[in-house]
Design an enzyme around this catalytic site. Sequence first.
Site, PDB file in Angstrom:
ATOM      1  CG  ASN A  37      -1.877   1.323   1.185  1.00  0.00           C
ATOM      2  OD1 ASN A  37      -2.019   1.094   0.367  1.00  0.00           O
ATOM      3  ND2 ASN A  37      -2.873   0.990   2.043  1.00  0.00           N
ATOM      4  NE  ARG A 147      -9.348  -2.271  13.133  1.00  0.00           N
ATOM      5  CZ  ARG A 147      -9.005  -1.895  12.458  1.00  0.00           C
ATOM      6  NH1 ARG A 147      -7.398  -2.396  12.325  1.00  0.00           N
ATOM      7  NH2 ARG A 147      -8.629  -0.454  11.565  1.00  0.00           N
ATOM      8  CE1 TYR A 159      -6.452   0.739  12.564  1.00  0.00           C
ATOM      9  CE2 TYR A 159      -5.615   2.005  10.346  1.00  0.00           C
ATOM     10  CZ  TYR A 159      -6.653   0.854  11.261  1.00  0.00           C
ATOM     11  OH  TYR A 159      -6.816   0.187  10.659  1.00  0.00           O
ATOM     12  CG  ASP A 210      -3.990  -1.250  14.634  1.00  0.00           C
ATOM     13  OD1 ASP A 210      -4.589  -1.899  13.550  1.00  0.00           O
ATOM     14  OD2 ASP A 210      -3.548  -1.344  14.999  1.00  0.00           O
ATOM     15  CG  HIS A 212      -2.225   2.387  13.050  1.00  0.00           C
ATOM     16  ND1 HIS A 212      -1.397   2.868  12.219  1.00  0.00           N
ATOM     17  CD2 HIS A 212      -2.559   1.656  12.032  1.00  0.00           C
ATOM     18  CE1 HIS A 212      -2.134   2.242  10.644  1.00  0.00           C
ATOM     19  NE2 HIS A 212      -2.081   1.015  10.847  1.00  0.00           N
ATOM     20  CD  GLU A 236      -3.219  -4.531  15.029  1.00  0.00           C
ATOM     21  OE1 GLU A 236      -4.255  -4.610  14.156  1.00  0.00           O
ATOM     22  OE2 GLU A 236      -2.911  -4.316  14.125  1.00  0.00           O
ATOM     23  CD  GLU A 262      -0.849  -3.641  10.047  1.00  0.00           C
ATOM     24  OE1 GLU A 262      -1.693  -4.602  11.008  1.00  0.00           O
ATOM     25  OE2 GLU A 262      -1.500  -2.236   9.703  1.00  0.00           O
ATOM     26  NE  ARG A 283      -2.456  -7.837  13.070  1.00  0.00           N
ATOM     27  CZ  ARG A 283      -3.298  -6.869  12.409  1.00  0.00           C
ATOM     28  NH1 ARG A 283      -4.105  -8.154  11.913  1.00  0.00           N
ATOM     29  NH2 ARG A 283      -3.492  -6.440  11.748  1.00  0.00           N
ATOM     30  CG  HIS A 312      -2.437  -6.776   8.164  1.00  0.00           C
ATOM     31  ND1 HIS A 312      -1.396  -5.689   6.928  1.00  0.00           N
ATOM     32  CD2 HIS A 312      -3.095  -5.954   8.228  1.00  0.00           C
ATOM     33  CE1 HIS A 312      -1.585  -4.875   6.908  1.00  0.00           C
ATOM     34  NE2 HIS A 312      -2.898  -5.137   7.702  1.00  0.00           N
ATOM     35  CD  GLU A 339      -6.646  -6.541   9.909  1.00  0.00           C
ATOM     36  OE1 GLU A 339      -5.584  -7.105   9.446  1.00  0.00           O
ATOM     37  OE2 GLU A 339      -6.713  -5.385   9.393  1.00  0.00           O
ATOM     38  CD1 TRP A 402      -1.529   7.937   9.248  1.00  0.00           C
ATOM     39  CD2 TRP A 402      -1.416   5.782   9.280  1.00  0.00           C
ATOM     40  NE1 TRP A 402      -2.529   8.063   9.332  1.00  0.00           N
ATOM     41  CE2 TRP A 402      -3.040   6.577   8.795  1.00  0.00           C
ATOM     42  CE3 TRP A 402      -0.683   4.931   8.858  1.00  0.00           C
ATOM     43  CZ2 TRP A 402      -3.520   5.399   8.265  1.00  0.00           C
ATOM     44  CZ3 TRP A 402      -1.516   4.141   8.324  1.00  0.00           C
ATOM     45  CH2 TRP A 402      -2.881   3.789   7.400  1.00  0.00           C
TER      46      TRP A 402
HETATM   47  C1  CS2 Z   1      -4.181  -1.853  10.156  1.00  0.00           C
HETATM   48  C2  CS2 Z   1      -3.912  -1.480   8.530  1.00  0.00           C
HETATM   49  O1  CS2 Z   1      -5.641  -3.211   9.806  1.00  0.00           O
HETATM   50  C3  CS2 Z   1      -5.146  -3.185  10.927  1.00  0.00           C
HETATM   51  O2  CS2 Z   1      -4.842  -3.043  11.534  1.00  0.00           O
HETATM   52  O3  CS2 Z   1      -3.152  -1.529  10.771  1.00  0.00           O
HETATM   53  O4  CS2 Z   1      -5.469  -0.941   8.215  1.00  0.00           O
HETATM   54  C4  CS2 Z   1      -2.860  -0.358   7.982  1.00  0.00           C
HETATM   55  O5  CS2 Z   1      -3.517   0.517   8.952  1.00  0.00           O
HETATM   56  C5  CS2 Z   1      -2.687  -0.811   6.386  1.00  0.00           C
HETATM   57  O6  CS2 Z   1      -3.019  -2.148   6.263  1.00  0.00           O
HETATM   58  C6  CS2 Z   1      -1.798  -0.272   6.171  1.00  0.00           C
HETATM   59  O7  CS2 Z   1      -1.524  -0.043   4.345  1.00  0.00           O
HETATM   60 MG    MG Z   2      -2.855  -2.773  12.447  1.00  0.00          MG
END
Ligand code: CS2
Ligand code: MG
Length: 402
Positions: A37, A147, A159, A210, A212, A236, A262, A283, A312, A339, A402
Amino acid sequence: MKIIEGKVIVTCPGRNFVTLKIITDEGVYGIGDATLNGRELSVVSYLEDHVIPCLIGRDPQQIEDIWQYLYRGAYWRRGPVTMSAIAAVDMALWDIKAKLAKMPLYQLLGGRCREGVMVYGHANGTTIDDTLGELDRYMSMGYKAIRLQTGVPGLKSTYGVSGDKMYYEPADGDLPTENVWSTEKYLDSVPKLFERAREKVGFGPHLLHDVHHRLTPIEAARLGKSLEPYRLFWLEDATVADNPESFRLIRQHTTTPLAVGEVFNSIHDCRTLIQEQLIDYIRCTLVHTGGITHLRRIASLADLYQVRTGCHGATDLSPVSMGAALNFDISIPNFGVQEYMRHTKETDEVFPHNYTFKNGYLMPGETPGHGVDIDEKLAAKYPYKRAFLPVNRLEDGSMTNW
Ligand code: CS2
Ligand code: MG
């Protein structure tokens, strides 16, 4: 049998996806997800300029040898671009091998260890009330694991809170959008969310959250401790996982289960966290961690330390990754949860697949291979559209995660 062609298909049915198609001289082909991404075209070039020319003429059945060739032969090993490219090749080769064996991929990986793959959905809202309404909705759809992410009073965005209730796509700008973050405001709101959620639904559903990557270790420890009464399935990315020592500190203060990985792309990223049991769920995902060949090694290492998988599965991993992941998930002993961020109708049409959702579980299909294909004609209707993930700044303007 020989590989005669490798084709990279870039399509954007609402978001960008990169797919590798490997074609053999006997007509059998396999596909693999290569989507990273915000950096999609880097993987396209890595595949077209540095991988595919080396694959032509090779026997596609030699999956491990090709994996070793691409990993060791790169010299500049590891990293998200390299490992996503290797993952796409690996997924495609396992797809071919299962088709040749005339069985669904999970049978080739050792058969079922469970009836179905428990997945988690994503209830989110701008307020706690909104989020609890979504929690109800996901429970009514049969999810056993959900979640929860909610807006933070005083912050314009955070997020995991999306405008669309079913789909969450964070890559939202031709250049990175700039978000603003406040840990203090966030730490005030999350415990309230889970207190209200448990009051409403009790301790039946698994609840996840999450962070993040946004807290320091001691802030993560404080959050984990404050959430203990609400018995989360996992917290997470409580802090950035560049430094495993951070998780030693968090572990000293809280029993809230931790999930990380992830953004990892090799077993070396997670070795210490697993061996010291600093996490409870790993993850790592097929598409960013070198595919089935490598993720099997990670899952086996994790099994020795009673760490379970929690792959992930965000929207920016294509249905090819989801299909392959379900075959992987159902076949390993230490599966935790998968997920499952749903894809849009357009995406599902570009990637016809045989997996099905029922009562909180996803089931891989029974057709030979990983069960996902790509409609190249339809894919061509959605040209690439540059999109970046956002960046994040603190209220004083300094950069944060982020
Ligand atoms: C996130 C993702 O799904 C999750 O746990 O951390 O949405 C992540 O932000 C995206 O895959 C980033 O591209
Ligand atoms: Mg995540």
